[in-house]
Design an enzyme around this catalytic site. Sequence first.
Site, PDB file in Angstrom:
ATOM      1  N   GLU A   1      19.310 -19.169 -38.101  1.00  9.20           N
ATOM      2  CA  GLU A   1      20.464 -18.661 -38.352  1.00  9.20           C
ATOM      3  C   GLU A   1      20.691 -17.432 -37.191  1.00  9.20           C
ATOM      4  O   GLU A   1      21.829 -16.831 -37.256  1.00  9.20           O
ATOM      5  CB  GLU A   1      20.378 -18.121 -39.679  1.00  9.20           C
ATOM      6  CG  GLU A   1      19.552 -17.045 -40.067  1.00  9.20           C
ATOM      7  CD  GLU A   1      18.064 -17.752 -40.414  1.00  9.20           C
ATOM      8  OE1 GLU A   1      17.662 -18.792 -39.735  1.00  9.20           O
ATOM      9  OE2 GLU A   1      17.367 -17.078 -41.196  1.00  9.20           O
ATOM     10  N   ARG A   2      19.723 -17.325 -36.437  1.00  7.76           N
ATOM     11  CA  ARG A   2      19.944 -16.199 -35.610  1.00  7.76           C
ATOM     12  C   ARG A   2      21.044 -16.533 -34.292  1.00  7.76           C
ATOM     13  O   ARG A   2      21.769 -15.903 -33.583  1.00  7.76           O
ATOM     14  CB  ARG A   2      18.849 -15.627 -34.754  1.00  7.76           C
ATOM     15  CG  ARG A   2      17.770 -15.301 -35.685  1.00  7.76           C
ATOM     16  CD  ARG A   2      17.922 -13.864 -36.494  1.00  7.76           C
ATOM     17  NE  ARG A   2      17.049 -13.732 -37.487  1.00  7.76           N
ATOM     18  CZ  ARG A   2      17.470 -13.283 -38.630  1.00  7.76           C
ATOM     19  NH1 ARG A   2      18.660 -13.010 -38.953  1.00  7.76           N
ATOM     20  NH2 ARG A   2      16.530 -13.436 -39.714  1.00  7.76           N
TER      21      ARG A   2
ATOM     22  N   CYS B   1       6.206 -19.066 -28.277  1.00 10.50           N
ATOM     23  CA  CYS B   1       5.025 -19.456 -28.958  1.00 10.50           C
ATOM     24  C   CYS B   1       3.920 -19.915 -28.383  1.00 10.50           C
ATOM     25  O   CYS B   1       2.687 -19.794 -28.761  1.00 10.50           O
ATOM     26  CB  CYS B   1       5.213 -20.865 -29.877  1.00 10.50           C
ATOM     27  SG  CYS B   1       5.666 -22.248 -28.838  1.00 10.50           S
TER      28      CYS B   1
ATOM     29  N   GLU C   1       0.054 -12.470 -35.007  1.00  8.70           N
ATOM     30  CA  GLU C   1       1.109 -12.537 -33.933  1.00  8.70           C
ATOM     31  C   GLU C   1       2.105 -11.503 -33.975  1.00  8.70           C
ATOM     32  O   GLU C   1       3.016 -11.199 -34.926  1.00  8.70           O
ATOM     33  CB  GLU C   1       1.699 -14.164 -34.145  1.00  8.70           C
ATOM     34  CG  GLU C   1       2.728 -14.553 -32.986  1.00  8.70           C
ATOM     35  CD  GLU C   1       3.521 -15.773 -33.535  1.00  8.70           C
ATOM     36  OE1 GLU C   1       4.037 -15.796 -34.768  1.00  8.70           O
ATOM     37  OE2 GLU C   1       3.596 -16.672 -32.736  1.00  8.70           O
TER      38      GLU C   1
END
Length: 496
Positions: free
Chosen positions: A176-177, A281, A381
């Site tokens: 949604e960003r 990632c 993370e």
Amino acid sequence: MRTYHHIINGQDVKGVSQQTLAVINPSTEKTLGYMGLADQADVDAAVAAAKAAFPRWADTLAAARAKILFRWRQLIDDHMDDLAHAISEEHGKSKTEAMGSISRGVDVLEFACGIPSALKGEFSVNVGRQVDSYSLRQPLGVVGAITPFNFPAMIPLWISSVAIACGNTVVLKPSERNPSTALLLAKLALKAGLPSGVLNVLNGAKEAVNGLLTHPDVKAISFVGQTSTAQYVQQTAVAHGKRVQAFGGAKNHALVMPDADMDSTVDAILGAAYGSAGERCMAVSVVVAVGDQTADTLIAQLSPKITALKIGAPTEAAAEMGPLITKDHLIKVKAYIDQGIKEGADLVIDGRLQTVPSDGYFLAGCLFDKVSPEMSIYQNEIFGPVLCVIRVSSYEEGLTLINNHPYANGTAIFTRDGNSARDFCQRIEVGMVGVNVPIPVPAGFHSFGGWKNSIFADHGMHGMEGVRFFTQLKTITSRWPSGIRQRVEFSLPIVE
Ligand code: NAD
């Protein structure tokens, strides 16, 4: 102000949900537009379109499906600039990084163009008297693809190109960003001749995801995002009878041996730790330095390069590092920095003190030394431009440290010694391993996937692992009448 519509059955659709969410440019904090957040009725409409398109698409010749994918690939190339612009504007990464990420997505699309070969089955003649056996792989049906913010083109392409090539139809729910890239990719696919309903794009957040995870007509879910979400997605979708692959977060270590070529190691680590503001990632977020001298040399060489990094919006051609994705995320990353100091790590470079553009969610590069395994900056993370250095006294200690970490997406060893490198490749418990290569993302015809808490799946993404995930195996055993009458069998035949 833009309005972001869903793409359902080849059409721009406003959707029935009244809920909206602003899409924000992280470099300026300005609102770019609003998107509807899909609710259950919107999910139902997208799944129904995909379900209706499935029988025909599954029945389309694999070679004909590949032809459309070839055209899609060409159109993506033709629109590289528009796609890169959309990524940079909504994500904040530099245009060159955006282009690189699109090309890594296209790499998998090119693999998917060869799908007739990847779908070849196996044949055995005379598995019994005059009995032949063959296996084939068939598509699953409607597949849900749920993707993260950090690679708005690459990951949607990784998932959807292989799923579609295998004959499935897809409902893609991008982050949604930054929804624009997925919407543009789907429009290009339609232009390339992909039939309506084969690739649908649904804007939304948790409600849309839940709608897909529980929908009886969705046969499989391919997810990429944070580990907590990946675990939730896997458990929920499995409980609803679906095939699932869910890829999670990471804490990627680079093990630097005393014999490493320090100049090239420093450059490799700099790019891998701070490129895309650490929001990859496969970013290197921990350096494990073997010996104090290795650590001291590395830090001495890295430090001036970190402070010299050019921080700015992607509209500035010279910018090497853009903003973080949201204000909340910036606050979270800064909180980790505070925590690291509190827990006793040595903050050698404090990016919070460097001048960055006043608007936008910018943070300059940070470097921690003397990090230890129990610290939260090591265990979690951070997903920002924060690199941790851990000092160990031997190769074995470094190997054990990496193997004890719950995340196991990628790792790399830097050395000139083939024996250490070979031993590392054999004994390291991580899914993707580099030897003097900081970000070992496999090429499209190999497969991507970590181990442990970085993956909740039996199959990796793309390559033959992707084909296996998006197809189900059928094995046929056949005998054709030969004129010889078969006798009635009441027992399993003994092979003679
Ligand atoms: P995220 O988990 O917040 O979101 C991923 C997707 O899940 C989005 O589409 C989002 O709308 C949806 N989502 C978020 N919270 C949800 C919830 N509670 N219930 C249902 N759906 C939900 O991840 P992100 O912040 O967009 O992406 C960054 C993360 O993704 C990092 O942890 C990064 O390491 C990871 N990542 C992993 C890989 C990999 O291959 N292992 C690749 C890229 C990114």
